[in-house]
Design a protein around this motif. Structure first.
Motif, PDB file in Angstrom:
ATOM      1  N   LYS A  98       0.813  -1.218   0.000  1.00 17.11           N
ATOM      2  CA  LYS A  98       0.000   0.000   0.000  1.00 17.11           C
ATOM      3  C   LYS A  98       0.850   1.274   0.000  1.00 17.11           C
ATOM      4  O   LYS A  98       0.346   2.362   0.276  1.00 17.11           O
ATOM      5  N   ARG A 154      -0.099   4.336  -2.388  1.00 20.42           N
ATOM      6  CA  ARG A 154      -0.992   5.452  -2.039  1.00 20.42           C
ATOM      7  C   ARG A 154      -0.214   6.715  -1.667  1.00 20.42           C
ATOM      8  O   ARG A 154      -0.786   7.803  -1.623  1.00 20.42           O
ATOM      9  N   GLN A 165      -4.095   1.610  -6.981  1.00 21.50           N
ATOM     10  CA  GLN A 165      -4.001   2.190  -5.649  1.00 21.50           C
ATOM     11  C   GLN A 165      -5.348   2.713  -5.154  1.00 21.50           C
ATOM     12  O   GLN A 165      -5.563   2.875  -3.960  1.00 21.50           O
ATOM     13  N   ASP A 166      -6.301   2.971  -6.053  1.00 21.15           N
ATOM     14  CA  ASP A 166      -7.606   3.449  -5.621  1.00 21.15           C
ATOM     15  C   ASP A 166      -8.423   2.356  -4.954  1.00 21.15           C
ATOM     16  O   ASP A 166      -9.433   2.627  -4.302  1.00 21.15           O
ATOM     17  N   GLN A 205      -7.245   0.341  -2.671  1.00 20.07           N
ATOM     18  CA  GLN A 205      -6.644  -0.074  -1.413  1.00 20.07           C
ATOM     19  C   GLN A 205      -7.450   0.415  -0.214  1.00 20.07           C
ATOM     20  O   GLN A 205      -7.717   1.570  -0.093  1.00 20.07           O
TER      21      GLN A 205
END
Length: 469
Positions: A100, A103, A466-467, A469
């Protein structure tokens, strides 16, 4: 009465250097619950792969001089020390998604990849060297000047074979054993011309020399498939690049380590490594750590370090040099000619085109990535050193790049570890390789993680982006 709690000098792992490999391992091990102490001799993160402002760049290369006023202010600049992009479907992106850390970063796709070709003069064309865009789509391939009409059909047939190939499905193998036949034998079967082989091997499979031709064909197939799978992942380019420069990647993993309890200290060098009676590392000493923390030594069960720390701490037997790389950072006031004024490009000059043993790479980024003032561009040239005049070896790249306002040249040893670290629990990384991407460094991370934890890092079931996560 002093009620301040005494500092606990005991850690599971000490990481020396904030390069990409070190920071990823620091983050991963902190996620595993390890107590991590992370130090770097520099006042900034990134080590050899840092992104510097103007002040730090001039301090590193032109100490005592001031940068020109026309370049603007420090806040406008984040200049990479190494020329690399990120494969959009490569292992590094998977680790970023897994942890992660993605992000923490913003990305842009690289606008174009070009390859240099020497061409024979034709009836209606002049010969000589020229850069051509590497096709990113089927329609681009049909329009490309890299190949003639009949060669395009042969190349298309080869790439279709690669695209359909599945290692677990013999029906896609066309009766070929790619683990046994060499890449040269496979390419000969498809009757591809030398310039096409250069383009495929160096600009698609991204090998830095021609040694791949003698190796099992499966290695080239896997690299081409990675390139194909990366196209369309985040745009029409197989490469992506972080806003504010490559230094943001190790910073992101450092942030993850800190969130998981890691302790960080910049401006602190490794002075001495301590061993127990069995020859395993048990701690280290650092004058800066002593000054700031008031403790004589850090106790630890393991050290992870880049090669420069092994050399500084008199552990030169832990590393060896296998060659040198010359790099030149160039500040330009124009995009690279003949690239349609694209704000970000990669240019690959295959070894055979210039009579060398290794490829030359050019990476260019600009203000759209928030790495320089508007109206300026940053190009970084690099290659393996083959002569006693490394900068001269970059001449083909200088000719492509055009006029340069400022340049900063480095010649660096390429160090590799002499052992796997299992005897003394000191794990030394390799220097950045000459490739134009991070797949080699990421493989180092995965190998070290397996050695240290005994488990493979699970990179399956990842979020799509990444959206998610």
């Amino acid at each position: 009465m002093d009620t301040q709690e005494p500092i606990n000098p005991n850690y599971d792992v000490v990481v020396c250097g904030t390069g990409l490999i070190e920071c990823i391992l620091s983050g991963l091990l902190s996620m595993e619950g390890k107590r991590v102490f992370h130090m770097d001799r520099n006042p900034y993160y990134g080590g050899e792969g840092a992104s510097l402002n103007l002040t730090n760049l001039w301090k590193l290369f032109k100490a005592g001089q001031q940068f020109p006023q026309q370049l603007g202010q420090n806040r406008d600049w984040n200049i990479d020390l190494i020329p690399k992009f990120v494969m959009a479907n490569g292992q590094l992106v998977k680790i970023l998604l897994k942890t992660k850390v993605a992000r923490y970063l913003e990305w842009k796709a690289i606008d174009g990849t070009y390859v240099f070709q020497m061409k024979e003069p034709g009836l209606f064309s002049k010969g000589g060297g020229k850069i051509e865009k590497v096709p990113a789509t089927a329609s681009e391939a049909l329009k490309s000047d890299l190949m003639g009409m009949f060669e395009k059909r042969r190349c298309q047939k080869f790439l279709a074979y690669v695209s359909n190939y599945e290692a677990s499905n013999p029906k896609t193998h066309d009766g070929l054993n790619l683990n046994q036949m060499s890449c040269a034998q496979l390419l000969k079967k498809f009757e591809l011309e030398p310039n096409t082989i250069d383009f495929i091997g160096h600009a698609v499979a991204l090998f830095s020399n021609d040694l791949f031709l003698d190796k099992p064909a499966i290695q080239t197939i896997e690299k081409i498939k990675l390139y194909m799978d990366s196209i369309g992942r985040y745009g029409d380019s197989p490469f992506i690049y972080p806003i504010y420069g490559l230094g943001g990647i190790p910073e992101g993993f450092s942030r993850m380590a800190a969130v998981n309890g890691g302790t960080f200290m910049l401006n602190a060098d490794l002075d001495e490594v301590l061993f127990d009676g069995e020859g395993k590392v048990c701690g280290l000493k650092s004058e800066k750590v002593k000054e700031l923390m008031g403790i004589e030594q850090i106790n630890c069960k393991m050290i992870i370090a880049d090669p420069s720390y092994a050399l500084k701490a008199k552990l030169s037997n832990k590393v060896k040099s296998i060659g040198k790389i010359v790099r030149c950072i160039c500040i330009l006031n124009h995009p690279i000619p003949n690239t349609k004024n694209l704000p970000s490009v990669q240019v690959i000059i295959p070894q055979r085109q210039t009579g060398r043993k290794n490829d030359i790479y050019v990476m260019m980024v600009s203000d759209v990535h928030n790495v320089c003032k508007k109206g300026f561009f940053i190009a970084i040239l690099s290659t393996n050193v083959e002569t006693n005049n490394p900068e001269k070896e970059l001449e083909p790249a200088f000719e492509i790049v055009g006029p340069v306002l400022e340049k900063f040249v480095t010649v660096s040893d390429v160090y590799v570890p002499t052992d796997d670290g299992s005897k003394d629990n000191i794990y030394i990384s390799s220097s950045f390789d000459p490739q134009s991407h991070f797949e080699g460094e990421t493989q180092q991370v995965l190998n070290a993680y397996r050695k240290i934890t005994g488990n493979d890092l699970d990179l399956t079931n990842l979020p799509v982006d990444q959206d998610d996560q």
